[in-house]
Design an enzyme around this catalytic site. Structure first.
Site, PDB file in Angstrom:
ATOM      1  N   GLU A 147       7.533  -1.572  -4.924  1.00  0.00           N
ATOM      2  CA  GLU A 147       6.615  -0.772  -5.740  1.00  0.00           C
ATOM      3  C   GLU A 147       6.176   0.475  -4.975  1.00  0.00           C
ATOM      4  O   GLU A 147       6.144   0.493  -3.748  1.00  0.00           O
ATOM      5  CB  GLU A 147       5.390  -1.617  -6.117  1.00  0.00           C
ATOM      6  CG  GLU A 147       5.774  -2.746  -7.055  1.00  0.00           C
ATOM      7  CD  GLU A 147       4.613  -3.629  -7.472  1.00  0.00           C
ATOM      8  OE1 GLU A 147       3.496  -3.435  -6.960  1.00  0.00           O
ATOM      9  OE2 GLU A 147       4.841  -4.509  -8.323  1.00  0.00           O
ATOM     10  N   HIS A 203      10.193  -3.752  -8.177  1.00  0.00           N
ATOM     11  CA  HIS A 203       9.037  -4.592  -7.793  1.00  0.00           C
ATOM     12  C   HIS A 203       9.518  -5.608  -6.750  1.00  0.00           C
ATOM     13  O   HIS A 203       9.161  -6.785  -6.805  1.00  0.00           O
ATOM     14  CB  HIS A 203       8.459  -5.341  -9.008  1.00  0.00           C
ATOM     15  CG  HIS A 203       7.957  -4.472 -10.107  1.00  0.00           C
ATOM     16  ND1 HIS A 203       6.722  -3.851 -10.057  1.00  0.00           N
ATOM     17  CD2 HIS A 203       8.520  -4.100 -11.285  1.00  0.00           C
ATOM     18  CE1 HIS A 203       6.545  -3.150 -11.184  1.00  0.00           C
ATOM     19  NE2 HIS A 203       7.618  -3.286 -11.935  1.00  0.00           N
ATOM     20  N   SER A 244      10.590   1.033 -12.718  1.00  0.00           N
ATOM     21  CA  SER A 244      10.590  -0.365 -13.160  1.00  0.00           C
ATOM     22  C   SER A 244      11.799  -0.624 -14.076  1.00  0.00           C
ATOM     23  O   SER A 244      12.937  -0.456 -13.638  1.00  0.00           O
ATOM     24  CB  SER A 244       9.249  -0.682 -13.822  1.00  0.00           C
ATOM     25  OG  SER A 244       9.089  -2.056 -13.973  1.00  0.00           O
TER      26      SER A 244
END
Lengths: 284, 284
Positions: A215, A188, A146
């Site tokens: 993801e 993401h 992330s």
């Protein structure tokens, strides 16, 4: 970078599986040396509750500690004995000898998620950053999920609209850690509809390859600049080298980007891509 | 189609502005003949409440009527006098002479949003469809928003995941009205993160051009197959003619699509694209 890099990068699009097969984290443990691994978990991207007005919220959250504990348990479960979670909350922390020493001894340094600007604003120009880069050049595995994925590139996306048409005015970029050259990473990716913001980034400088990581999906980048995809979703590659038009430099605020002739690849687990030649490697 | 088409298509990505400048609907009124326009609003995509178990919900909704009234008011405000909202609820309705007669006299036939399968399952093979196609070939403007946009192509997307990596198993397609050749249309495109499903559609047959329309954005397609973009967001064009690899035919359920060398263009208001030559027309 002058010296030949010997390290590997594992860049994860966030929300990697932590309870099932743990394909990605298991692979990270393999790369880090399994039972001989020495993993340092860097929680610097996550933070304590924000100050509201002139007061801090009264209940201290243990957010970075909680994240550190979570990954510590997972890596233990996957057979690693030597795990250190380092919680850097200030630039002073990032120059603290104890922390720097632990980073220096790691076989793998793993950045958890949160805010990518916390990573760069707290680490940039400190001893921790210097030692981390030396470790990478020397052969250590650097991983991030992330926000920890975004910081890998020289210029990183810090904010931009999800599920929106490409707009220059809503995209914000900043200097990243610079471990990965010629690439802008987004994470993401499909799950938050981020193709608009990654397109805007590559329109601004088509020299950069756009790498959109879904993801529970990761790329492992070797020092020959070929990466392999693992995980349950896909990686989108946006290549602007054949762009023949964009209006990105003339856009007024809120105007929508136009861009023509972007080359796109979507690759799932097992596929490889060569960053230098800008080609998917289809024969596995 | 054998005869040369003289009509125009206006394909709208949904959620077009109805209260501000009404750029798209105003343009539709222009194309339809302004004060001389005769607009037929087709609400067939919207439906009464669904049957739940063995009972219909007791309060009858006036959903199609409400949508019809809303657009009637807007077109009136924009200066059109002759407006008919036609609510087709059955295949019998679609063969009803009164309705067919009104469609025959229209200068513009406008499909509102809802479920694209309602449009094709109720109109397909009926007099209403036959007359509508003849009208289009003769020079009438056919417009549609959201579900009304999807039905324009020969094969249409009926469902698929939003904000997800491309997956064959979640994409469903069906035969559309077939007014637009060689193209698959998707709508609410950036706003719902639909690039994965459109990529899967073109991977299955790269002969098809993928046209992803953002909300409040439309294309006007002339009979020379050049379209122009209007509205506040963008249109994404996915061209698979140079595809050099896809695993779409071998995928197991839930496996993620891989696809390489897709050409992508994102174009905003004022830009044009030539479907036949598959090139953006940049000199406006």
């Amino acid at each position: 970078m002058k010296e030949k890099v010997k390290g590997k990068l594992m860049i994860i699009g966030g929300a990697e599986d932590k309870e099932g097969d743990c394909t990605i984290l298991k692979k990270l443990v393999d790369l880090a040396g399994r039972r001989d691994a020495n993993i340092v978990i860097m929680t610097v991207a996550s933070e304590y509750p924000e100050r509201i007005g002139n007061e801090y919220m009264t209940v201290a959250s243990e957010y970075p500690e909680r994240i550190g504990n979570e990954y510590t348990h997972i890596f233990k479960r996957l057979g690693v004995e030597n795990i250190n979670a380092i919680h850097i909350h200030s630039r002073q922390d990032a120059n603290y000898d104890e922390f720097v020493g632990r980073i220096e001894k790691a076989s793998c340094i793993f950045f958890t998620g949160g805010d990518q600007l916390r990573i760069t604003s707290l680490l940039g120009g400190t001893k921790a950053e210097e030692i981390l880069k030396k470790a990478y050049y020397r052969g250590v595995v650097i991983a991030g999920t992330s926000a920890g994925a975004s910081v890998m590139s020289e210029t990183m996306i810090t904010s931009g609209n999800d599920d929106d048409a490409p707009k220059k005015c809503t995209l914000k970029m900043a200097p990243g850690l610079g471990l990965l050259k010629d690439v802008v990473v987004d994470q993401h990716f499909a799950q938050r509809g981020r193709i608009g913001r990654l397109l805007t980034a590559i329109a601004q400088n088509p020299h950069m390859l756009g790498l959109g990581l879904d993801e529970d999906t990761a790329v492992i980048i070797n020092n020959d600049a070929v990466f392999e995809i693992i995980g349950s979703h896909a990686v989108t590659i946006l290549d602007g080298k054949n762009l023949d038009f964009t209006n990105v430099s003339e856009l007024k605020p809120n105007e929508i980007l136009s861009i023509t002739n972007v080359t796109m690849h979507v690759l799932s687990s097992g596929f490889k891509y060569d960053i230098k030649s800008r080609r998917p490697v289809i024969g596995r």
